[in-house]
Motif scaffolding. Structure first.
Motif, PDB file in Angstrom:
ATOM      1  N   HIS A 375       0.833  -1.203   0.000  1.00 22.79           N
ATOM      2  CA  HIS A 375       0.000   0.000   0.000  1.00 22.79           C
ATOM      3  C   HIS A 375       0.872   1.260   0.000  1.00 22.79           C
ATOM      4  N   LYS A 376       2.030   1.178   0.613  1.00 25.20           N
ATOM      5  CA  LYS A 376       2.957   2.309   0.555  1.00 25.20           C
ATOM      6  C   LYS A 376       3.425   2.545  -0.878  1.00 25.20           C
ATOM      7  N   VAL A 377       3.627   1.467  -1.633  1.00 24.18           N
ATOM      8  CA  VAL A 377       3.987   1.616  -3.053  1.00 24.18           C
ATOM      9  C   VAL A 377       2.858   2.328  -3.794  1.00 24.18           C
ATOM     10  N   TYR A 378       1.631   1.881  -3.556  1.00 27.03           N
ATOM     11  CA  TYR A 378       0.475   2.515  -4.198  1.00 27.03           C
ATOM     12  C   TYR A 378       0.387   3.996  -3.842  1.00 27.03           C
ATOM     13  N   LEU A 379       0.516   4.328  -2.566  1.00 28.67           N
ATOM     14  CA  LEU A 379       0.410   5.728  -2.137  1.00 28.67           C
ATOM     15  C   LEU A 379       1.514   6.577  -2.760  1.00 28.67           C
ATOM     16  N   ILE A 443      15.834  11.819  -4.193  1.00 30.30           N
ATOM     17  CA  ILE A 443      15.608  10.460  -4.662  1.00 30.30           C
ATOM     18  C   ILE A 443      14.572   9.792  -3.759  1.00 30.30           C
ATOM     19  N   SER A 444      13.525   9.209  -4.354  1.00 32.44           N
ATOM     20  CA  SER A 444      12.540   8.434  -3.595  1.00 32.44           C
ATOM     21  C   SER A 444      12.552   7.002  -4.087  1.00 32.44           C
ATOM     22  N   ASP A 445      12.459   6.059  -3.154  1.00 32.33           N
ATOM     23  CA  ASP A 445      12.343   4.659  -3.568  1.00 32.33           C
ATOM     24  C   ASP A 445      10.868   4.348  -3.821  1.00 32.33           C
ATOM     25  N   ILE A 446      10.556   3.104  -4.153  1.00 35.62           N
ATOM     26  CA  ILE A 446       9.185   2.763  -4.518  1.00 35.62           C
ATOM     27  C   ILE A 446       8.213   2.918  -3.348  1.00 35.62           C
ATOM     28  N   TYR A 447       8.735   2.979  -2.117  1.00 30.61           N
ATOM     29  CA  TYR A 447       7.881   3.115  -0.936  1.00 30.61           C
ATOM     30  C   TYR A 447       7.679   4.577  -0.521  1.00 30.61           C
TER      31      TYR A 447
END
Length: 470
Positions: A375-379, A443-447
């Motif tokens: 869900h963090k990936v989705y958000l 830089i942001s990761d997928i989360y």
């Protein structure tokens, strides 16, 4: 003499006024199209917010930053249970929302099902027409053949669209957000025998390709008559397997492209072999029939199995992030997620109604997802790419699969999502950093976890990163 002339003039004026009044009566009562509202309805004209309408990812678990939801069921039998007798209660109430799942703004693409037993019983006999799975209701066996009386069906569709189009005439009481997008059924090629992820039989229609085309034509005509601004999607094509193509070939070859605005494809059990969600193969398939420049909506996006939690969550999360970006970059306009990651701990979430249940199950308020990595990936995707004006491809490398179940696998992806004066770079694969990225960046990761660094320190891998210039 003067007095006589005056009398004649006055009489002439009165005669002219009489003609004018009569003419106005005729014009006003017979020639002018009037707006008539039902008692208790408001005449306010409702519009969709264009910025929200243009977003690209579906709402999951009531997420406030996403708006689109798909599949709200409009079943003819549930509204017009007897010919000419309409009961709008369940639809009106459902669209107002009952729990947190429907919180905030919801923009629906509603799904019309052309089945009413009083109509079906005039020409359909036998158990083969009885619904199973999600279309089965507890009170009676719904028959799911093509409408026997297509005009009655079209009249029903016109009334439905008029009630929810927000034009201020005959709208549903309390309507806040109009419905401007309509999907005509779901996966009509699924006619029994196949088993879905929740153990249900996949049976949505019993009929031919030609019959579905007639349903699509009638639906399109009725929708456009009631609301010329409305958009129509054909039923979601279940995938690109050959047996599905066999059903759809006569529809698209038989001028079906004239009767929808939105091309509609599904991708189930999506993995690294189908990171484009079938978008590339689907667009090429439509082009064979001369169908081009239609927006592509992927109205069922499912990663992994529906009910079972994947053993490798990290891999699952990576595919969700990478595939979402890649599909949009290949031309998908909207993605509608099957949010299986929110219900892995609820085995009943996607099960169809049991025998004897009066109503279909309403979506439940979802569990606490604060520690759910998927869900963090989705958000993060909603935050980064739900709104954009265009996508620029800097570099890409991919391999197209040959078998029916395969789509396209991306090895290198470098895309620039532009929204106004802001840009986000999404990068993965064994490649050099784009030369236009330099200096201080975030830089942001997928989360969604982020850090600031110099661009020269970025190391690319198969997992996407999101880069913003500072």
């Amino acid at each position: 003499m003067i007095k006589k002339k005056a009398i004649i003039i006055i009489a002439a004026v009165l005669i002219l006024l009489g003609f004018a009044a009569g003419g106005y009566f005729v014009y006003n009562n017979y020639l002018v199209k009037k707006t008539i509202t039902w008692p208790g309805t408001e005449s306010q004209v409702l519009k969709l917010n264009t910025e929200k309408e243009a977003t690209h990812l579906s709402k999951v678990a009531g997420e406030k930053g996403a708006y689109w939801m798909r599949g709200y069921p409009i079943i003819w039998n549930e509204i017009e249970g007897k010919k000419g007798k309409y009961d709008w209660t369940s639809i009106d109430k459902g669209l107002q929302g009952k729990n947190d799942y429907f919180s905030e703004d919801v923009y629906h693409i509603a799904m019309i099902w052309p089945y009413a037993n009083w109509d079906q019983n005039t020409c359909r006999e036998g158990d083969k027409y009885k619904a199973t799975g999600h279309l089965k209701t507890g009170n009676e066996d719904l028959k799911i053949g093509a409408p026997c009386d297509m005009k009655s069906y079209a009249d029903f569709v016109e009334k439905v669209v008029e009630r929810y189009d927000g034009d201020g005439a005959n709208d549903a009481p309390g309507l806040k957000t109009p419905i401007k997008y309509w999907e005509i059924m779901n996966e009509p090629e699924m006619q029994g025998g196949g088993i879905g992820g929740a153990g249900e039989e996949l049976k949505f229609f019993v009929g031919t390709s030609a019959e579905y085309l007639e349903i699509l034509k009638a639906s399109h005509g009725a929708i456009k008559k009631a609301d010329p601004e409305a958009k129509v999607a054909h039923a979601g094509m279940a995938g690109m397997q050959q047996n599905f193509q066999d059903f759809w070939n006569p529809i698209f070859a038989g001028d079906g492209g004239d009767y929808f605005d939105i091309a509609n494809i599904h991708t189930i059990n999506t993995d690294e072999k189908r990171e484009d969600m079938y978008v590339m193969k689907f667009k090429k398939y439509l082009e064979k029939f001369g169908i081009k420049n239609k927006p592509v909506w992927v109205t069922e996006v499912q990663f992994g199995e529906l009910m079972n939690k994947p053993k490798d969550i990290e891999k699952f999360d990576k595919i969700l992030a990478k595939s979402s970006v890649f599909a949009l970059a290949q031309g998908a306009d909207k993605l509608f997620y099957i949010e299986n990651w929110t219900t892995w701990d609820d085995p009943d979430a996607f099960k169809p109604p049991e025998e004897g249940e009066k109503d279909k199950k309403e979506p439940k308020t979802k569990m606490d997802l604060s520690n759910n990595s998927t869900h963090k990936v989705y958000l993060n995707l909603v935050s980064k790419i739900n709104s954009f004006d265009k996508i620029e491809t800097i570099q890409e490398k991919f391999t197209e699969g040959k078998d029916d179940n395969s789509g396209t696998t991306s090895e290198i992806g470098q895309y620039k999502f532009i929204n106004g004066n802001k840009a986000i770079y999404i990068l993965w694969g064994n490649a050099e950093l784009p030369t236009e990225i330099s200096g201080k960046v975030k830089i942001s990761d997928i989360y969604g976890d982020n850090q600031e660094m110099d661009a020269g320190s970025i190391k690319l891998s198969d997992t996407p990163i999101f880069v913003e210039k500072l």
